[in-house]
Design an enzyme around this catalytic site. Structure first.
Site: not given
Length: 249
Positions: A174-176, A180
């Site tokens: 969801a938050d690449l 991360n």
């Protein structure tokens, strides 16, 4: 949802007027209590994580190993209403339990992710707060940091192959973003922060959405580098991704 297994343990807990539960790895913890999720409980053994996030994560020097504690905080307009409370929809749908079980499922697929140690929620009425505790991967730097320091020498091809590997396993992250994605000195990579991530049938639409999000973050975090330089580096990443995807690796 990932099925419950023998390595999971679940214990109820209370805090003030709240009622909650802790899900934990019984191989890492003999028992779990609410204090595990408070940086104040750890005192000098807790240090704020400086890179990325919203000031909601701490490195913990715990007796069960180097760990990371993260509180779930809301962003955007939702944060103006409540910065750390979410709508209650059942324990299995809490952000912390869902991420704990997703990380476990990814590890079962032999993917490089941190080992989840414990997750908790505390409910009051129709709202809840949550936190998660996981192992810390030491000796690593984020792609964001590597890109700023090394530029063209950052692990662009390795990143493309790493993402393709996760996508092949069905991970929709969801938050690449560049914070991360982590690499150690030997070029081994990891993904972190699986909040709101899901495992689904691989499809072009969500894979492209992940990759576009990563490109936006690289441009946003480029420092003094030009957009054109970032796009050239991303093109290397994308070529490696496409080759790995087409090979099925």
């Amino acid at each position: 949802m990932v099925a419950f297994d023998a390595n999971e343990a679940l214990t109820p807990c209370r805090e003030g007027r709240g009622i909650g539960a802790i899900l934990f790895d019984r191989e890492r913890l003999r028992q779990a209590e609410v204090g595990l999720f408070s940086p104040q409980h750890w005192g000098s053994k807790a240090r704020p994580v400086g890179e990325g996030g919203r000031g909601s994560a701490w490195f913990i020097d715990a007796p069960f190993g180097a760990s990371v504690l993260r509180h779930y905080l809301r962003g955007g307009l939702a944060a103006k209403i409540s910065h750390d409370q979410y709508l209650w929809r059942g324990s299995d749908r809490t952000r912390s339990f869902a991420e704990f079980r997703l990380m476990r499922a990814l590890r079962e697929k032999k993917l490089p992710v941190p080992r989840p140690i414990a997750a908790y929620y505390m409910r009051e009425g129709l709202r809840y707060r949550a936190a998660i505790l996981m192992e810390r991967i030491e000796g690593v730097r984020s792609l964001a940091d590597r890109a700023l320091v090394a530029g063209r020498g950052a692990p662009w091809e390795e990143t493309g192959r790493l993402i393709a590997r996760f996508h092949r396993a069905g991970l929709d992250h969801a938050d690449l973003n560049a914070h991360n994605i982590l690499f150690d000195g030997n070029g081994h990579g990891w993904l972190i922060d699986f909040d709101r991530g899901v495992i689904r049938i691989p499809a072009t639409a969500w894979r492209e959405r992940n990759l576009k999000r990563l490109l936006r973050s690289l441009i946003k975090l480029r420092g003094e580098r030009s957009v054109e330089d970032v796009q050239k580096d991303y093109a290397r990443l994308r070529r490696a991704y496409d080759m790995a995807w087409n090979r099925g690796t």
